[in-house]
Design a protein around this motif. Structure first.
Motif, PDB file in Angstrom:
ATOM      1  N   PHE A  59       2.991   5.899  -5.928  1.00  0.00           N
ATOM      2  CA  PHE A  59       2.758   6.076  -7.361  1.00  0.00           C
ATOM      3  C   PHE A  59       1.454   6.821  -7.649  1.00  0.00           C
ATOM      4  O   PHE A  59       1.393   7.616  -8.595  1.00  0.00           O
ATOM      5  CB  PHE A  59       2.796   4.738  -8.093  1.00  0.00           C
ATOM      6  N   ILE A  60       0.431   6.612  -6.839  1.00  0.00           N
ATOM      7  CA  ILE A  60      -0.812   7.364  -7.029  1.00  0.00           C
ATOM      8  C   ILE A  60      -0.581   8.836  -6.667  1.00  0.00           C
ATOM      9  O   ILE A  60      -1.043   9.738  -7.370  1.00  0.00           O
ATOM     10  CB  ILE A  60      -1.966   6.755  -6.212  1.00  0.00           C
ATOM     11  N   GLY A  61       0.163   9.081  -5.587  1.00  0.00           N
ATOM     12  CA  GLY A  61       0.515  10.461  -5.227  1.00  0.00           C
ATOM     13  C   GLY A  61       1.322  11.127  -6.326  1.00  0.00           C
ATOM     14  O   GLY A  61       1.110  12.303  -6.648  1.00  0.00           O
ATOM     15  N   LEU A  62       2.242  10.385  -6.910  1.00  0.00           N
ATOM     16  CA  LEU A  62       3.037  10.911  -8.023  1.00  0.00           C
ATOM     17  C   LEU A  62       2.139  11.239  -9.212  1.00  0.00           C
ATOM     18  O   LEU A  62       2.314  12.275  -9.862  1.00  0.00           O
ATOM     19  CB  LEU A  62       4.098   9.883  -8.420  1.00  0.00           C
ATOM     20  N   SER A  63       1.170  10.383  -9.489  1.00  0.00           N
ATOM     21  CA  SER A  63       0.252  10.652 -10.606  1.00  0.00           C
ATOM     22  C   SER A  63      -0.558  11.920 -10.342  1.00  0.00           C
ATOM     23  O   SER A  63      -0.784  12.709 -11.258  1.00  0.00           O
ATOM     24  CB  SER A  63      -0.666   9.458 -10.876  1.00  0.00           C
ATOM     25  N   ASN A  64      -0.950  12.128  -9.095  1.00  0.00           N
ATOM     26  CA  ASN A  64      -1.675  13.354  -8.753  1.00  0.00           C
ATOM     27  C   ASN A  64      -0.779  14.580  -8.917  1.00  0.00           C
ATOM     28  O   ASN A  64      -1.200  15.597  -9.462  1.00  0.00           O
ATOM     29  CB  ASN A  64      -2.197  13.286  -7.314  1.00  0.00           C
ATOM     30  N   PRO A  66      -9.028   5.759 -14.795  1.00  0.00           N
ATOM     31  CA  PRO A  66      -7.984   6.281 -13.896  1.00  0.00           C
ATOM     32  C   PRO A  66      -8.418   6.254 -12.433  1.00  0.00           C
ATOM     33  O   PRO A  66      -9.585   6.494 -12.112  1.00  0.00           O
ATOM     34  CB  PRO A  66      -7.794   7.724 -14.374  1.00  0.00           C
ATOM     35  N   ILE A  67      -7.459   5.963 -11.580  1.00  0.00           N
ATOM     36  CA  ILE A  67      -7.696   5.958 -10.133  1.00  0.00           C
ATOM     37  C   ILE A  67      -7.706   7.411  -9.650  1.00  0.00           C
ATOM     38  O   ILE A  67      -6.789   8.175  -9.936  1.00  0.00           O
ATOM     39  CB  ILE A  67      -6.599   5.165  -9.407  1.00  0.00           C
ATOM     40  N   ILE A  68      -8.745   7.753  -8.921  1.00  0.00           N
ATOM     41  CA  ILE A  68      -8.852   9.096  -8.354  1.00  0.00           C
ATOM     42  C   ILE A  68      -8.765   8.970  -6.830  1.00  0.00           C
ATOM     43  O   ILE A  68      -9.621   8.355  -6.199  1.00  0.00           O
ATOM     44  CB  ILE A  68     -10.199   9.772  -8.732  1.00  0.00           C
ATOM     45  N   ARG A  69      -7.714   9.557  -6.266  1.00  0.00           N
ATOM     46  CA  ARG A  69      -7.526   9.565  -4.807  1.00  0.00           C
ATOM     47  C   ARG A  69      -7.188  10.992  -4.393  1.00  0.00           C
ATOM     48  O   ARG A  69      -6.031  11.381  -4.350  1.00  0.00           O
ATOM     49  CB  ARG A  69      -6.386   8.643  -4.399  1.00  0.00           C
ATOM     50  N   GLU A  70      -8.207  11.769  -4.120  1.00  0.00           N
ATOM     51  CA  GLU A  70      -7.994  13.166  -3.742  1.00  0.00           C
ATOM     52  C   GLU A  70      -7.316  13.289  -2.379  1.00  0.00           C
ATOM     53  O   GLU A  70      -6.736  14.323  -2.063  1.00  0.00           O
ATOM     54  CB  GLU A  70      -9.312  13.928  -3.791  1.00  0.00           C
ATOM     55  N   ASP A  71      -7.376  12.228  -1.568  1.00  0.00           N
ATOM     56  CA  ASP A  71      -6.712  12.265  -0.263  1.00  0.00           C
ATOM     57  C   ASP A  71      -5.185  12.238  -0.409  1.00  0.00           C
ATOM     58  O   ASP A  71      -4.472  12.623   0.511  1.00  0.00           O
ATOM     59  CB  ASP A  71      -7.169  11.101   0.616  1.00  0.00           C
ATOM     60  N   ASN A 116      -2.992  14.152  -1.633  1.00  0.00           N
ATOM     61  CA  ASN A 116      -2.595  15.487  -2.072  1.00  0.00           C
ATOM     62  C   ASN A 116      -1.097  15.688  -1.859  1.00  0.00           C
ATOM     63  O   ASN A 116      -0.391  14.777  -1.427  1.00  0.00           O
ATOM     64  CB  ASN A 116      -3.414  16.549  -1.330  1.00  0.00           C
ATOM     65  N   LYS A 117      -0.604  16.881  -2.164  1.00  0.00           N
ATOM     66  CA  LYS A 117       0.824  17.166  -2.059  1.00  0.00           C
ATOM     67  C   LYS A 117       1.341  16.930  -0.636  1.00  0.00           C
ATOM     68  O   LYS A 117       2.409  16.344  -0.450  1.00  0.00           O
ATOM     69  CB  LYS A 117       1.118  18.596  -2.501  1.00  0.00           C
ATOM     70  N   GLU A 118       0.585  17.361   0.351  1.00  0.00           N
ATOM     71  CA  GLU A 118       1.008  17.186   1.751  1.00  0.00           C
ATOM     72  C   GLU A 118       1.155  15.705   2.103  1.00  0.00           C
ATOM     73  O   GLU A 118       2.155  15.284   2.699  1.00  0.00           O
ATOM     74  CB  GLU A 118      -0.014  17.855   2.677  1.00  0.00           C
ATOM     75  N   LYS A 119       0.180  14.909   1.725  1.00  0.00           N
ATOM     76  CA  LYS A 119       0.218  13.466   2.018  1.00  0.00           C
ATOM     77  C   LYS A 119       1.343  12.789   1.216  1.00  0.00           C
ATOM     78  O   LYS A 119       2.046  11.934   1.744  1.00  0.00           O
ATOM     79  CB  LYS A 119      -1.143  12.839   1.684  1.00  0.00           C
ATOM     80  N   PHE A 120       1.514  13.192  -0.037  1.00  0.00           N
ATOM     81  CA  PHE A 120       2.572  12.627  -0.873  1.00  0.00           C
ATOM     82  C   PHE A 120       3.944  12.960  -0.278  1.00  0.00           C
ATOM     83  O   PHE A 120       4.823  12.104  -0.195  1.00  0.00           O
ATOM     84  CB  PHE A 120       2.442  13.146  -2.305  1.00  0.00           C
ATOM     85  N   THR A 142       0.814  -1.216   0.000  1.00  0.00           N
ATOM     86  CA  THR A 142       0.000   0.000   0.000  1.00  0.00           C
ATOM     87  C   THR A 142       0.850   1.270   0.000  1.00  0.00           C
ATOM     88  O   THR A 142       0.473   2.261  -0.613  1.00  0.00           O
ATOM     89  CB  THR A 142      -0.966   0.015   1.196  1.00  0.00           C
ATOM     90  N   ILE A 143       1.997   1.239   0.675  1.00  0.00           N
ATOM     91  CA  ILE A 143       2.857   2.425   0.718  1.00  0.00           C
ATOM     92  C   ILE A 143       3.421   2.719  -0.674  1.00  0.00           C
ATOM     93  O   ILE A 143       3.437   3.871  -1.127  1.00  0.00           O
ATOM     94  CB  ILE A 143       3.996   2.241   1.741  1.00  0.00           C
ATOM     95  N   ILE A 144       3.863   1.675  -1.364  1.00  0.00           N
ATOM     96  CA  ILE A 144       4.420   1.853  -2.702  1.00  0.00           C
ATOM     97  C   ILE A 144       3.316   2.273  -3.668  1.00  0.00           C
ATOM     98  O   ILE A 144       3.512   3.162  -4.509  1.00  0.00           O
ATOM     99  CB  ILE A 144       5.135   0.575  -3.174  1.00  0.00           C
ATOM    100  N   ALA A 145       2.150   1.668  -3.554  1.00  0.00           N
ATOM    101  CA  ALA A 145       1.019   2.056  -4.400  1.00  0.00           C
ATOM    102  C   ALA A 145       0.631   3.514  -4.149  1.00  0.00           C
ATOM    103  O   ALA A 145       0.422   4.282  -5.100  1.00  0.00           O
ATOM    104  CB  ALA A 145      -0.171   1.135  -4.139  1.00  0.00           C
ATOM    105  N   ASP A 146       0.555   3.912  -2.876  1.00  0.00           N
ATOM    106  CA  ASP A 146       0.222   5.300  -2.555  1.00  0.00           C
ATOM    107  C   ASP A 146       1.262   6.262  -3.120  1.00  0.00           C
ATOM    108  O   ASP A 146       0.930   7.359  -3.569  1.00  0.00           O
ATOM    109  CB  ASP A 146       0.101   5.502  -1.044  1.00  0.00           C
TER     110      ASP A 146
END
Length: 157
Positions: A10-15, A73-78, A80-84, A4-8
């Motif tokens: 890459f999703i954060g990077l996509s955002n 596309p996966i949408i994860r608004e949570d 964000n830059k701060e979380k990433f 989950t950390i690695i997935a998050d």
């Protein structure tokens, strides 16, 4: 480390980059992160195993986490830059460096380009040996097979 950390990451990077990421692309990016970490460090990055599914290597739980998006596309608004930034801050330096390399080599490719790459590489091909192209499979791709294959491409400095 849980997938989950690695997935998050890459999703954060996509955002952050405004680059779309699907479940298929996410699976392949996490796979390449695991593969190269195994090859370079002789230890796993994530604990879970990949299975040799029709469209390439898949962690079933990761697939289930994002299957509601189907091929969209996966949408994860949570994320964000701060979380990433917080995710990046807790990653060990060798993991950050590896993820940066995976980003550089693979992030710009489409999900289908990544799928095609994995379909031409020994770990997936060997694990699916004898199966028709469209046959479902839950065969685990052995980490030793992944490590041995990708280690051949590591240049020792």
């Amino acid at each position: 480390m849980p997938h989950t950390i690695i997935a998050d990451y890459f999703i954060g990077l996509s955002n952050e980059t405004q680059t779309l990421i699907t479940n298929l692309k996410l699976q392949k990016l996490v796979y390449y992160a695991q593969s190269w970490f195994l090859a370079l460090n002789k230890t796993e990055l994530i604990h879970e195993d990949f299975q040799a599914w029709v469209h390439g290597p898949v962690i079933p739980q990761l697939f289930n986490d994002y299957k509601i998006w189907s091929w969209k596309p996966i949408i994860r608004e949570d994320l964000n830059k701060e979380k990433f930034d917080a995710i990046k801050a807790v990653l060990p330096p060798e993991v950050k460096a590896l993820l940066a390399d995976v980003e550089y080599e693979y992030f710009g490719l489409t999900a289908y380009e990544l799928e095609k790459l994995t379909h031409n590489e020994a770990p997936w091909v060997i694990t699916r040996n004898g199966l028709p192209n469209d046959a479902p499979s839950n065969r685990v791709i052995p980490k030793s097979l992944i490590s041995d294959y990708y280690s051949k491409f590591v240049v020792n400095e």
